[in-house]
Scaffold this motif. Structure first.
Motif, PDB file in Angstrom:
ATOM      1  N   LEU A 151       0.826  -1.199   0.000  1.00 28.20           N
ATOM      2  CA  LEU A 151       0.000   0.000   0.000  1.00 28.20           C
ATOM      3  C   LEU A 151       0.863   1.254   0.000  1.00 28.20           C
ATOM      4  CD1 LEU A 151      -2.839   1.172   0.013  1.00 28.20           C
ATOM      5  CD2 LEU A 151      -2.823   1.018   2.497  1.00 28.20           C
ATOM      6  N   ASN A 152       1.946   1.247   0.789  1.00 28.37           N
ATOM      7  CA  ASN A 152       2.851   2.397   0.802  1.00 28.37           C
ATOM      8  C   ASN A 152       3.497   2.604  -0.558  1.00 28.37           C
ATOM      9  OD1 ASN A 152       2.634   3.593   3.362  1.00 28.37           O
ATOM     10  ND2 ASN A 152       3.871   1.979   4.267  1.00 28.37           N
ATOM     11  N   GLY A 153       3.933   1.536  -1.191  1.00 27.83           N
ATOM     12  CA  GLY A 153       4.519   1.632  -2.524  1.00 27.83           C
ATOM     13  C   GLY A 153       3.508   2.135  -3.536  1.00 27.83           C
ATOM     14  N   PHE A 154       2.299   1.613  -3.470  1.00 25.53           N
ATOM     15  CA  PHE A 154       1.221   2.055  -4.357  1.00 25.53           C
ATOM     16  C   PHE A 154       0.933   3.543  -4.146  1.00 25.53           C
ATOM     17  CE2 PHE A 154      -3.312   2.680  -5.281  1.00 25.53           C
ATOM     18  CZ  PHE A 154      -3.365   2.233  -6.591  1.00 25.53           C
ATOM     19  N   PHE A 155       0.911   3.964  -2.894  1.00 27.71           N
ATOM     20  CA  PHE A 155       0.665   5.360  -2.548  1.00 27.71           C
ATOM     21  C   PHE A 155       1.741   6.268  -3.149  1.00 27.71           C
ATOM     22  CE2 PHE A 155       0.967   8.653   1.041  1.00 27.71           C
ATOM     23  CZ  PHE A 155      -0.038   9.448   0.523  1.00 27.71           C
ATOM     24  N   ARG A 156       2.987   5.882  -3.009  1.00 27.71           N
ATOM     25  CA  ARG A 156       4.095   6.679  -3.565  1.00 27.71           C
ATOM     26  C   ARG A 156       4.012   6.776  -5.089  1.00 27.71           C
ATOM     27  NH1 ARG A 156       8.680   7.194   0.279  1.00 27.71           N
ATOM     28  NH2 ARG A 156       7.930   6.350   2.234  1.00 27.71           N
ATOM     29  N   LEU A 157       3.695   5.674  -5.738  1.00 23.98           N
ATOM     30  CA  LEU A 157       3.561   5.695  -7.192  1.00 23.98           C
ATOM     31  C   LEU A 157       2.378   6.563  -7.624  1.00 23.98           C
ATOM     32  CD1 LEU A 157       4.344   1.978  -8.060  1.00 23.98           C
ATOM     33  CD2 LEU A 157       5.749   3.985  -8.580  1.00 23.98           C
ATOM     34  N   SER A 158       1.297   6.490  -6.882  1.00 17.42           N
ATOM     35  CA  SER A 158       0.132   7.324  -7.169  1.00 17.42           C
ATOM     36  C   SER A 158       0.491   8.806  -7.090  1.00 17.42           C
ATOM     37  CB  SER A 158      -0.998   7.001  -6.180  1.00 17.42           C
ATOM     38  OG  SER A 158      -2.084   7.882  -6.352  1.00 17.42           O
ATOM     39  N   VAL A 192       6.308  19.135  -1.266  1.00 20.77           N
ATOM     40  CA  VAL A 192       5.054  18.417  -1.048  1.00 20.77           C
ATOM     41  C   VAL A 192       5.360  17.290  -0.076  1.00 20.77           C
ATOM     42  CG1 VAL A 192       3.171  17.108  -2.087  1.00 20.77           C
ATOM     43  CG2 VAL A 192       4.271  18.936  -3.406  1.00 20.77           C
ATOM     44  N   ILE A 193       4.591  17.245   0.993  1.00 17.48           N
ATOM     45  CA  ILE A 193       4.727  16.195   1.998  1.00 17.48           C
ATOM     46  C   ILE A 193       3.439  15.381   2.016  1.00 17.48           C
ATOM     47  CG2 ILE A 193       4.971  15.718   4.474  1.00 17.48           C
ATOM     48  CD1 ILE A 193       6.751  18.182   4.660  1.00 17.48           C
ATOM     49  N   ALA A 194       3.583  14.072   2.130  1.00 19.05           N
ATOM     50  CA  ALA A 194       2.414  13.193   2.136  1.00 19.05           C
ATOM     51  C   ALA A 194       2.520  12.191   3.277  1.00 19.05           C
ATOM     52  CB  ALA A 194       2.320  12.451   0.809  1.00 19.05           C
ATOM     53  N   SER A 195       1.368  11.763   3.747  1.00 21.19           N
ATOM     54  CA  SER A 195       1.335  10.686   4.736  1.00 21.19           C
ATOM     55  C   SER A 195       0.103   9.830   4.503  1.00 21.19           C
ATOM     56  CB  SER A 195       1.349  11.230   6.165  1.00 21.19           C
ATOM     57  OG  SER A 195       0.158  11.903   6.460  1.00 21.19           O
ATOM     58  N   LEU A 196       0.225   8.572   4.881  1.00 22.19           N
ATOM     59  CA  LEU A 196      -0.861   7.611   4.787  1.00 22.19           C
ATOM     60  C   LEU A 196      -0.947   6.920   6.129  1.00 22.19           C
ATOM     61  CD1 LEU A 196      -2.951   6.007   3.120  1.00 22.19           C
ATOM     62  CD2 LEU A 196      -1.064   4.503   2.426  1.00 22.19           C
ATOM     63  N   ASN A 224       5.907  14.768   9.926  1.00 20.91           N
ATOM     64  CA  ASN A 224       5.128  13.549   9.757  1.00 20.91           C
ATOM     65  C   ASN A 224       5.031  13.253   8.269  1.00 20.91           C
ATOM     66  OD1 ASN A 224       3.530  11.360  10.282  1.00 20.91           O
ATOM     67  ND2 ASN A 224       1.701  12.533  10.766  1.00 20.91           N
ATOM     68  N   GLY A 225       5.093  12.000   7.896  1.00 25.19           N
ATOM     69  CA  GLY A 225       4.989  11.640   6.496  1.00 25.19           C
ATOM     70  C   GLY A 225       6.342  11.627   5.816  1.00 25.19           C
ATOM     71  N   PHE A 226       6.321  11.816   4.501  1.00 25.55           N
ATOM     72  CA  PHE A 226       7.554  11.795   3.722  1.00 25.55           C
ATOM     73  C   PHE A 226       7.475  12.836   2.613  1.00 25.55           C
ATOM     74  CE2 PHE A 226       4.618   8.746   1.935  1.00 25.55           C
ATOM     75  CZ  PHE A 226       4.683   8.973   0.569  1.00 25.55           C
ATOM     76  N   LEU A 227       8.655  13.266   2.165  1.00 25.62           N
ATOM     77  CA  LEU A 227       8.729  14.233   1.077  1.00 25.62           C
ATOM     78  C   LEU A 227       8.429  13.551  -0.242  1.00 25.62           C
ATOM     79  CD1 LEU A 227      11.886  16.276   2.016  1.00 25.62           C
ATOM     80  CD2 LEU A 227       9.623  17.229   1.583  1.00 25.62           C
ATOM     81  N   VAL A 228       7.502  14.117  -0.968  1.00 24.38           N
ATOM     82  CA  VAL A 228       7.194  13.632  -2.314  1.00 24.38           C
ATOM     83  C   VAL A 228       7.966  14.472  -3.325  1.00 24.38           C
ATOM     84  CG1 VAL A 228       5.347  13.289  -3.996  1.00 24.38           C
ATOM     85  CG2 VAL A 228       4.878  13.006  -1.571  1.00 24.38           C
ATOM     86  N   TYR A 229       8.103  15.746  -3.004  1.00 23.25           N
ATOM     87  CA  TYR A 229       8.804  16.687  -3.877  1.00 23.25           C
ATOM     88  C   TYR A 229       9.502  17.730  -3.005  1.00 23.25           C
ATOM     89  CZ  TYR A 229       9.683  20.582  -6.976  1.00 23.25           C
ATOM     90  OH  TYR A 229      10.295  21.615  -7.633  1.00 23.25           O
ATOM     91  N   LEU A 230      10.725  18.094  -3.398  1.00 21.15           N
ATOM     92  CA  LEU A 230      11.451  19.159  -2.736  1.00 21.15           C
ATOM     93  C   LEU A 230      12.210  19.939  -3.799  1.00 21.15           C
ATOM     94  CD1 LEU A 230      12.257  20.500  -0.041  1.00 21.15           C
ATOM     95  CD2 LEU A 230      14.221  18.949   0.006  1.00 21.15           C
ATOM     96  N   ARG A 231      11.921  21.223  -3.878  1.00 20.58           N
ATOM     97  CA  ARG A 231      12.555  22.086  -4.872  1.00 20.58           C
ATOM     98  C   ARG A 231      14.019  22.307  -4.501  1.00 20.58           C
ATOM     99  NH1 ARG A 231      10.231  28.140  -5.327  1.00 20.58           N
ATOM    100  NH2 ARG A 231      11.457  28.430  -3.458  1.00 20.58           N
TER     101      ARG A 231
END
Length: 99
Positions: free
Chosen positions: A6-13, A29-33, A90-97
């Motif tokens: 699910l975490n891998g699927f979330f990251r790919l999404s 952009v920070i995301a958490s599930l 909390n969560g992880f970085l999806v994008y960092l400029r």
């Protein structure tokens, strides 16, 4: 689907949803599930426009469309001007400029 799948699927999404949507004023952009709750936080440099909010909403829609109806999503759009450091609480970085 197990937790790691699910975490891998979330990251790919998230990666797919961000394609072609990252603007020059997005700092990060920070995301958490957490179970069935998705949280997205967009950090912008400078004033946030209606176009910025719409862009974040489109990304949110792309992500939630990949998940079953039991999932919820909450998106925050925040002004966080450079050079303030973006801290990951909390969560992880999806994008960092690059700055």
């Amino acid at each position: 689907m197990n937790h790691s799948d699910l975490n891998g699927f979330f990251r790919l999404s998230l990666q797919r949803a961000l394609l072609g949507k990252v603007t020059e004023n997005i700092r990060g952009v920070i995301a958490s599930l957490d179970e069935n709750n998705i949280l997205l936080t967009f950090y912008y440099d400078g004033a946030i426009t209606e176009e910025d909010k719409e862009n974040a909403s489109e990304i949110e829609t792309e992500v939630i469309a990949d998940f079953d109806e039991e999932f919820t999503i909450d998106t925050s759009v925040k002004r966080f001007d450079y050079p303030q450091p973006i801290k990951l609480d909390n969560g992880f970085l999806v994008y960092l400029r690059k700055e």
